[in-house]
Every structure is written in structure tokens, then in C-alpha cells.
Scaffold this active site. Structure first.
Site, PDB file in Angstrom:
ATOM      1  N   SER A 238      60.481  59.342 -20.514  1.00  6.85           N
ATOM      2  CA  SER A 238      60.450  58.247 -21.475  1.00  6.85           C
ATOM      3  C   SER A 238      59.930  57.011 -20.757  1.00  6.85           C
ATOM      4  O   SER A 238      59.734  57.010 -19.544  1.00  6.85           O
ATOM      5  CB  SER A 238      61.851  57.977 -22.000  1.00  6.85           C
ATOM      6  OG  SER A 238      62.605  57.352 -20.976  1.00  6.85           O
ATOM      7  N   LYS A 239      59.726  55.968 -21.533  1.00  4.80           N
ATOM      8  CA  LYS A 239      59.220  54.724 -20.951  1.00  4.80           C
ATOM      9  C   LYS A 239      60.141  54.236 -19.823  1.00  4.80           C
ATOM     10  O   LYS A 239      59.684  53.755 -18.795  1.00  4.80           O
ATOM     11  CB  LYS A 239      59.133  53.663 -22.046  1.00  4.80           C
ATOM     12  CG  LYS A 239      57.819  52.928 -21.966  1.00  4.80           C
ATOM     13  CD  LYS A 239      57.683  51.895 -23.019  1.00  4.80           C
ATOM     14  CE  LYS A 239      56.499  51.046 -22.611  1.00  4.80           C
ATOM     15  NZ  LYS A 239      55.474  50.947 -23.549  1.00  4.80           N
ATOM     16  N   ARG A 240      61.426  54.411 -20.060  1.00  4.59           N
ATOM     17  CA  ARG A 240      62.391  53.948 -19.051  1.00  4.59           C
ATOM     18  C   ARG A 240      62.283  54.700 -17.734  1.00  4.59           C
ATOM     19  O   ARG A 240      62.552  54.184 -16.670  1.00  4.59           O
ATOM     20  CB  ARG A 240      63.820  54.095 -19.601  1.00  4.59           C
ATOM     21  CG  ARG A 240      64.328  52.833 -20.199  1.00  4.59           C
ATOM     22  CD  ARG A 240      65.762  52.987 -20.615  1.00  4.59           C
ATOM     23  NE  ARG A 240      66.635  53.390 -19.523  1.00  4.59           N
ATOM     24  CZ  ARG A 240      67.814  53.965 -19.695  1.00  4.59           C
ATOM     25  NH1 ARG A 240      68.242  54.234 -20.915  1.00  4.59           N
ATOM     26  NH2 ARG A 240      68.568  54.286 -18.673  1.00  4.59           N
ATOM     27  N   GLY A 242      59.512  55.822 -16.562  1.00  4.17           N
ATOM     28  CA  GLY A 242      58.239  55.535 -15.915  1.00  4.17           C
ATOM     29  C   GLY A 242      57.030  56.004 -16.691  1.00  4.17           C
ATOM     30  O   GLY A 242      55.915  55.996 -16.174  1.00  4.17           O
TER      31      GLY A 242
END
Ligand code: GLU
Length: 457
Positions: A238-240, A242
Site C-alpha cells: 500500500s502507499k504506506r 512504500g
């Protein structure tokens, strides 16, 4: 000759998974003395944008993966695709299907009710009658009614799909525009692509593309479908974790060398080697060694690699790169040798350009607060040090060293007693670069900073 391509759809930024695919294709072609092309898959006018294309090109330019010849834009080739559709119609390998959307829906619904897999029933496959009024037809490929579509995937191994599991899928929509699998196949064939390395989310498209190749009489390329990049918990990135755009990494202060080195190891290895120059990668990379198991994204490893590459670049290059980061104006006023010492000291401690620029601030910006000091002698010691400082010169690291040494000896002080005091008075806190280097970099400002500390605490 090996010919590869990277074929992004411009729906957003180039993300790191895309860059990894591009890198694999680039390395294979270039390492073999072949060609690497860039193709922008921009036929989906509703989802594609010029900004997204530009963002992809910008990211490509930053990482420096050169491609051969002009970029190919699918949106400029619609006539060409249509001529191939026409060719298939004339050869009776494709047909016009006049089924309306409503009819198709009704068919699917009845199949669902009977517990069957919803699919087109090929009702216009051999239709010779008068077409119904008011329906603009789609064009469907005549998928063989039996037999297998089999290919050897360079990563997945043997892949076999029964032809009867596939619909006569649409190759041109009612408005005449060709569909995704059709244009990909036509382009790959016409561009002479020999090897396709892409994400395994495309694996299910490949049998359809093979059927299109075969219908058009084109030879097949080699396919390599690479597994996704997962996070450290083994879940979709996910974006979190990376899953950001390539340029986000640039803005966070990662070097392209580190990012490319990091990405190549997600799914490929060469013994135990972790650090690869581009030359080494060009020499050693082969898609035949791509791993069939998903790879795991470790932010820690990216930082480790970036820290490594930061240490290898010259301070001149570093200064050029830091122009894009928030640097205090006072940095520009330092003498070249002070800049050099400061950057070298920070390079040893920082993982990214962003943390390095923060480190420059921490030294050059006067402290706004001070960590508490427990030493009751702090003020007395500092005053004594300031006295010595007035007579001393801080214009070389040796002179700074002599000053500190003489001061400690004269007052019979252990470094552990005085240095934390000096550090807090100078920089506001106990951590940071070596004090000797900080004193040298701050030079004339040292006395003033110590004075301020005495006034404020
Ligand atoms: N345009 C596709 C994508 O961005 C890639 C197609 C391909 O590599 O065949 O996912």
C-alpha cells in the site's frame, strides 16, 4: 537481437512496480546489445491524461533509462489497428456481433440463474443473415472451439489454457476502437518485441494475446510474468508501505542509483550480491533468473542502499542534488572547506538527501531550545571555554582539535563531562555530527551561540 519494451498506461504516476518492470526490460535488452522501446498505452481516453504521460516521462528521465527511437503512442495508431481488424474480418478470423447490450445482459442473467459461468454464446459467429437494425456491431475474434493455448512462461513455467474456456472476446468496440489486448498484440508484433517482461496481473491476458498473434500470423515473443511486490507482512503493497510514485522517492531524497539497485533485487538475485553498478547489472541480469515467488519490499533495505550510495557521491554532486531540497541560506555563505566537512560528516549519518538537508539545518540554524543539562558546572565551564576561544582560531580542524585538547587538559576534564555541555550550548541537543566538525563549520558563530546560551538559560 533482443527487443523489449515498457508499455505503461498513463493513468497516474509511474509507480515503483512499473519502474521495476521497465528496469528488467531495459537491462535485458541493453545487456544483450538489443533495443528497448517505450510505448505509451493511451487509447483509453477516459482514464488517460497528458499529465500522466508527462509524469511517466519525467520519472523515466530522472532514473536515466534511455529508450531507443521515438516513443510510440497508441493513440496515434488507431487507423493501423483498424486495418488489422479489417484483415481479420476479411479472413473470417473475426466477425461482427450485433448483439445489443441488453441482450447480452439478459443472456448473462439466464446463465447465472442456471448456475453457469456467464459468457457470450457465439450466436453471431457464423451469422450470414441480414444484420438487425439499429445495432452498431462489435468485432469478436473467432476463438478456436477446442484445443489448448499453451506457452512456456520464463517465470511461471508451462501455462496451458483450454480454448473452450475463452469467449469469442471483443477486439473492436461498437465505436470502432480496438480493445486493449488487440492493440498490445499488434504493437508487440509490429515493434518486433522478442521478450515481454511484465507484472503477473497480465498473465490472464496472455492467452488472448497469443490468439491474436496467431490469427494475424505473427510469431510469438517470450513471456515473463513477474510476481507482485508485497509488503513485509506479505500483503499487497500500500502507499504506506512504500507503493509511491517514482518521483515521490526523488522528493524524499533517494538517489536513482539506490532506487534502481533496490528494485532490481525485488525478484532477481545474483548470488549474495546486494550492491550493483549499472554496468554490473547490464552484465549479469537475465530474466531467466527472475524469481517466481513474490518479493518483499523492505523500506529499511532501501535506506541502507541509499545511505551506501550517498557515501559514494562527491560533495560537489551532493551540493547539486541538494539544490532541490530545503537548505538554509547560511549554507551558501560557508567557505568551500566548511561545506565539504559538513557534508562529509552528514553523509556518514544520513540515509536520504532529505535527512541530510535536515542535518544541515540542525547545525547551521541557531537552536531555538536547549536540552536540559544536569552538570552544575556547565556555565562556569562554558565561560572558561569562551575565554580560551577568544584567543584561539577555529579555521582548521587541527586548530579546533588543539583548542579542545588544551582546554580539557588545563581543566583536568574528561571529554564526557564537558563535550555534552558544549554540544547543547552550541546545537541545542546532545546528538548530531562530531563536535569538532560542528565547531569548525560554525567558526565565527561559535562564540555568539555560546553567549546566547548563557543569556537564555
Ligand atoms: N499497459 C499495461 C500496464 O500499464 C502494460 C501492458 C503490457 O506490459 O503488456 O499495466
Amino acid at each position: 537481437m533482443v527487443v523489449t519494451r515498457f508499455a505503461p498506461s498513463p493513468t497516474g504516476h509511474l509507480h515503483i512496480g512499473g519502474l521495476r518492470t521497465a528496469l528488467f526490460n531495459y537491462l535485458y535488452a541493453k545487456g544483450m546489445g538489443g533495443k528497448f522501446y517505450l510505448r505509451i498505452e493511451d487509447t483509453d481516453l477516459a482514464r488517460n491524461s497528458q499529465e500522466a504521460t508527462e509524469a511517466i516521462l519525467q520519472a523515466f528521465e530522472w532514473v536515466g533509462l534511455d529508450f531507443d527511437s521515438e516513443i510510440l503512442y497508441q493513440s496515434q495508431r488507431l487507423k493501423l489497428y483498424q486495418s488489422y481488424i479489417q484483415q481479420l474480418l476479411e479472413a473470417d478470423k473475426a466477425y461482427r456481433c450485433y448483439m445489443s447490450k441488453e441482450e447480452l445482459e439478459a443472456l448473462r442473467e439466464s446463465q447465472r440463474v442456471r448456475g453457469e459461468t456467464p459468457r457470450y454464446d457465439r450466436r453471431y459467429r457464423d451469422f450470414k443473415g441480414t444484420p438487425p437494425q439499429g445495432v452498431t456491431p462489435v468485432v469478436r475474434l473467432k476463438v478456436p472451439l477446442e484445443g489448448e493455448i499453451a506457452f512456456e512462461d520464463g517465470v511461471k513455467g508451462a501455462v496451458v489454457v483450454q480454448a473452450k474456456e475463452l469467449d469469442d472476446f471483443i477486439i473492436a468496440r461498437a465505436d470502432g476502437t480496438p480493445t486493449y489486448n488487440f492493440v498490445v498484440s499488434v504493437d508487440d508484433a509490429l515493434m518486433g518485441i522478442t521478450d515481454i517482461i511484465r507484472g503477473d496481473d497480465h498473465l490472464s491476458n496472455t492467452p488472448k494475446q497469443i490468439l491474436i498473434y496467431q490469427a494475424l500470423g505473427f510469431g510469438l515473443p517470450n513471456f515473463y510474468h513477474v510476481p507482485m511486490i508485497l509488503n513485509e507482512q506479505g500483503r499487497k503493497l500500500s502507499k504506506r508501505d512504500g507503493a509511491m510514485g517514482v518521483m515521490d522517492y526523488k522528493n524524499l531524497g533517494y538517489l536513482k542509483e539506490a532506487l534502481l539497485n533496490f528494485l532490481v533485487r525485488l525478484g532477481w538475485s545474483y548470488g549474495d550480491q546486494e550492491i550493483f553498478s549499472l554496468e554490473e547489472l547490464l552484465q549479469h541480469f537475465s530474466p531467466k533468473e527472475l524469481n517466481s515467488a513474490p518479493s518483499c519490499f523492505s523500506p529499511h533495505k532501501l535506506d541502507w542502499l541509499n545511505a551506501h550510495y550517498l557515501k559514494t557521491i562527491s560533495n560537489d554532486t551532493l551540493q547539486t542534488l541538494l539544490v532541490d531540497f530545503d537548505m538554509p541560506p547560511s549554507f551558501g555563505r560557508l567557505k568551500p572547506v566548511q561545506k565539504d566537512i559538513l557534508l562529509s560528516a552528514l553523509k556518514e549519518r544520513c540515509a536520504t538527501l532529505q535527512s541530510l538537508s535536515l542535518g544541515v539545518h540542525e547545525v547551521l540554524d541557531p537552536p531555538t531550545a536547549y536540552e536540559p543539562l544536569k552538570n552544575p558546572e556547565a556555565r562556569t565551564l562554558l565561560k572558561a571555554f569562551m575565554h580560551d576561544l577568544k584567543e584561539a582560531s577555529l579555521d582548521s580542524l587541527e586548530n579546533v582539535q588543539t583548542l579542545l585538547h588544551t582546554f580539557l587538559a588545563a581543566h583536568a576534564l574528561k571529554p564526557g563531562t564537558f563535550m555534552p555541555v558544549l554540544r547543547v550550548a552550541l546545537l541545542g541537543k546532545k546528538g548530531g555530527i562530531d563536535l569538532k566538525e560542528a565547531l569548525f563549520v560554525l567558526g565565527d558563530q561559535v562564540l555568539e551561540r555560546l553567549q546566547t546560551f548563557l543569556e537564555r538559560t
